[in-house]
Design a protein around this motif. Structure first.
Motif, short mmCIF file in Angstrom:
data_model
loop_
_atom_site.label_atom_id
_atom_site.label_comp_id
_atom_site.label_asym_id
_atom_site.label_seq_id
_atom_site.Cartn_x
_atom_site.Cartn_y
_atom_site.Cartn_z
N GLN A 85 0.84 -1.19 0.00
CA GLN A 85 0.00 0.00 0.00
C GLN A 85 0.88 1.25 0.00
O GLN A 85 2.03 1.21 0.46
CB GLN A 85 -0.92 0.02 1.23
CG GLN A 85 -1.88 -1.15 1.30
CD GLN A 85 -2.75 -1.15 2.54
OE1 GLN A 85 -2.50 -0.42 3.49
NE2 GLN A 85 -3.80 -1.98 2.54
N PHE B 199 -5.50 9.45 -0.48
CA PHE B 199 -5.74 8.25 -1.29
C PHE B 199 -4.71 7.17 -0.93
O PHE B 199 -3.52 7.44 -0.86
CB PHE B 199 -5.65 8.60 -2.77
CG PHE B 199 -5.95 7.45 -3.69
CD1 PHE B 199 -7.18 6.82 -3.67
CD2 PHE B 199 -4.99 7.01 -4.59
CE1 PHE B 199 -7.46 5.77 -4.52
CE2 PHE B 199 -5.25 5.96 -5.45
CZ PHE B 199 -6.50 5.33 -5.42
N ARG B 200 -5.20 5.95 -0.69
CA ARG B 200 -4.32 4.85 -0.28
C ARG B 200 -4.66 3.59 -1.09
O ARG B 200 -5.54 2.81 -0.71
CB ARG B 200 -4.47 4.56 1.21
CG ARG B 200 -3.49 3.51 1.76
CD ARG B 200 -3.73 3.28 3.25
NE ARG B 200 -2.85 2.28 3.83
CZ ARG B 200 -1.70 2.55 4.43
NH1 ARG B 200 -1.29 3.81 4.52
NH2 ARG B 200 -0.97 1.58 4.95
N PRO B 201 -4.02 3.37 -2.24
CA PRO B 201 -4.27 2.16 -3.02
C PRO B 201 -3.67 0.93 -2.33
O PRO B 201 -2.71 1.03 -1.58
CB PRO B 201 -3.58 2.45 -4.35
CG PRO B 201 -2.51 3.43 -4.00
CD PRO B 201 -3.05 4.26 -2.87
N SER B 202 -4.26 -0.23 -2.63
CA SER B 202 -3.85 -1.47 -1.97
C SER B 202 -3.84 -2.62 -2.98
O SER B 202 -4.77 -2.76 -3.78
CB SER B 202 -4.82 -1.80 -0.83
OG SER B 202 -4.55 -3.07 -0.26
N ALA C 269 -8.71 0.32 -2.58
CA ALA C 269 -8.20 1.60 -2.11
C ALA C 269 -9.08 2.14 -1.00
O ALA C 269 -10.29 1.88 -0.95
CB ALA C 269 -8.13 2.62 -3.24
N TYR D 299 -9.94 6.02 0.73
CA TYR D 299 -9.75 7.46 0.59
C TYR D 299 -10.14 8.11 1.92
O TYR D 299 -11.30 8.03 2.35
CB TYR D 299 -10.59 8.06 -0.54
CG TYR D 299 -10.35 9.54 -0.68
CD1 TYR D 299 -9.20 10.01 -1.31
CD2 TYR D 299 -11.24 10.46 -0.13
CE1 TYR D 299 -8.95 11.37 -1.40
CE2 TYR D 299 -11.00 11.82 -0.22
CZ TYR D 299 -9.85 12.27 -0.85
OH TYR D 299 -9.59 13.62 -0.93
N TYR E 157 -14.14 3.38 0.91
CA TYR E 157 -13.30 2.29 0.44
C TYR E 157 -13.98 1.54 -0.70
O TYR E 157 -15.21 1.53 -0.83
CB TYR E 157 -12.96 1.33 1.58
CG TYR E 157 -14.14 0.59 2.17
CD1 TYR E 157 -14.61 -0.61 1.61
CD2 TYR E 157 -14.79 1.07 3.30
CE1 TYR E 157 -15.69 -1.28 2.15
CE2 TYR E 157 -15.86 0.40 3.86
CZ TYR E 157 -16.31 -0.78 3.28
OH TYR E 157 -17.38 -1.44 3.81
#
Length: 355
Positions: free
Chosen positions: A277, A284-287, A314, A316, A325
């Motif tokens: 991540q 914003f946190r993409p996974s 992700a 936010y 999410y």
């Protein structure tokens, strides 16, 4: 560059509702009480009816501390889950449940000791990849041989190894026998046993952990169609890097007679999870994640996948209390998997408010 302390404030683990999000309601004369909670409204979309529909829930709890002496502190924590996707007047099978409830004492550099419903020490490793926006946490299950939340556990923890080694943490745990009846007799019972955990956290953001658990199995579990042996055993190792807005973690472990499947337990299961991540400064946190659990030597089957998927998702963060999410789970189980497990892809979306 975002500091690690700020990241810890911005990105709490979605499975917990305490810690940095708690709202202090009382703090006087050495006594402190914090409230914590969350409301998670979400929906799953899938061709599998068991993974389709509303999955909303709310959680509420508190943490309390009282200063008894200079190096002696009493503490307690409680947390309850309320399902929001049930009708009014739904019975006890609605999913409402006590998640945590324990109390204990902290003895300065000698550590802490508590008893009650708490996390099993195997979760010290599994938690590092249980960070997905919606899914994840497939290598353990509640009331499952100290792999996640468990009833009647006595836990001793020590941080920084009695004040001698910064970052070195050790823990020991004992669980008494829980010989349940009815539908829980096989899946959620356990005999007497113990677990241990050792971890090291470096200032660079790199951490490693190893856990081990060994518990007895009940007569009902030994009489099940699958799973042999008087003991349930599991171990897990994990490594993570959590700094500079980057989160990378992987877990590898084995279980023996401890991973539930249709008809009982897998004689052995090999578990592997990995997650990556990145926290953008705009929230914003993409996974990206890969999760697998493969059973070995299953009666009348041999080897078979229990869990296997890739996840794209992700979060936010609008602020530290509110996030949205979305996550798409690409199910990699084949159409002819011998355990007959659901093999459809699943999409999850939702909103989460927490304090």
């Amino acid at each position: 560059m975002m500091k690690r302390s700020l990241l810890a404030l911005l990105i709490p683990a979605l499975l917990a509702t305490g810690g940095v999000q708690a709202a202090e309601i009382y703090n006087k004369d050495g006594n402190k009480v914090d409230l914590n909670g969350k409301i998670n409204v979400g929906h799953l979309f899938s061709d599998d009816t068991g993974n389709d529909g509303d999955v909303s829930y709310a959680r509420f709890g508190f943490k309390g501390e009282t200063q008894i002496a200079q190096d002696l502190t009493g503490y307690a924590q409680w947390q309850y889950n309320f399902q929001l996707n049930k009708t009014e007047g739904a019975d006890a099978l609605s999913g409402d449940k006590t998640r945590l409830g324990f109390a204990g004492l902290k003895f300065g550099k000698w550590g802490s000791f508590d008893y009650g419903r708490n996390y099993g020490l195997v979760y010290d490793a599994l938690a590092w990849t249980d960070m997905l926006p919606k899914f994840g946490g497939d290598s353990g299950y509640a009331d499952g041989f100290l792999s996640t939340r468990s009833t009647g556990v006595a836990t001793w923890r020590n941080s920084n190894f009695f004040g001698l080694v910064d970052g070195l943490n050790v823990a020991l745990q004992y669980q008494g026998k829980n010989d349940r009846t009815g539908t829980d007799a096989v899946r959620r019972s356990n005999g007497d046993g113990y677990a241990t955990s050792v971890s090291y956290n470096a200032d660079s953001g790199l951490s490693v952990v190893g856990t081990y658990a060994n518990l007895g199995r009940t007569q009902a579990q030994n009489n099940a169609a699958r799973g042999e042996g008087d003991r349930a055993e599991s171990w897990a190792t994990a490594i993570k890097y959590d700094a500079n807005q980057i989160y990378l973690a992987t877990v590898y472990g084995n279980t023996h007679n401890a991973t539930p499947i249709s008809g009982g337990f897998a004689n052995k299961a090999v578990n592997f999870e990995a997650v990556a991540q990145y926290q953008f400064l705009n929230g914003f946190r993409p996974s990206l994640a890969y999760v697998s659990s493969r059973g070995k030597d299953i009666e009348n089957i041999g080897d078979a996948d229990i869990v296997k998927y890739v996840s794209f998702g992700a979060n936010y963060y609008f602020n530290k209390n509110f996030l949205a999410y979305a996550e798409y789970k690409v199910n990699l189980l084949s159409d002819n998997n011998p355990l007959g497990l659901a093999n459809d892809d699943v999409t999850g979306v939702g909103l989460n408010y927490q304090f």
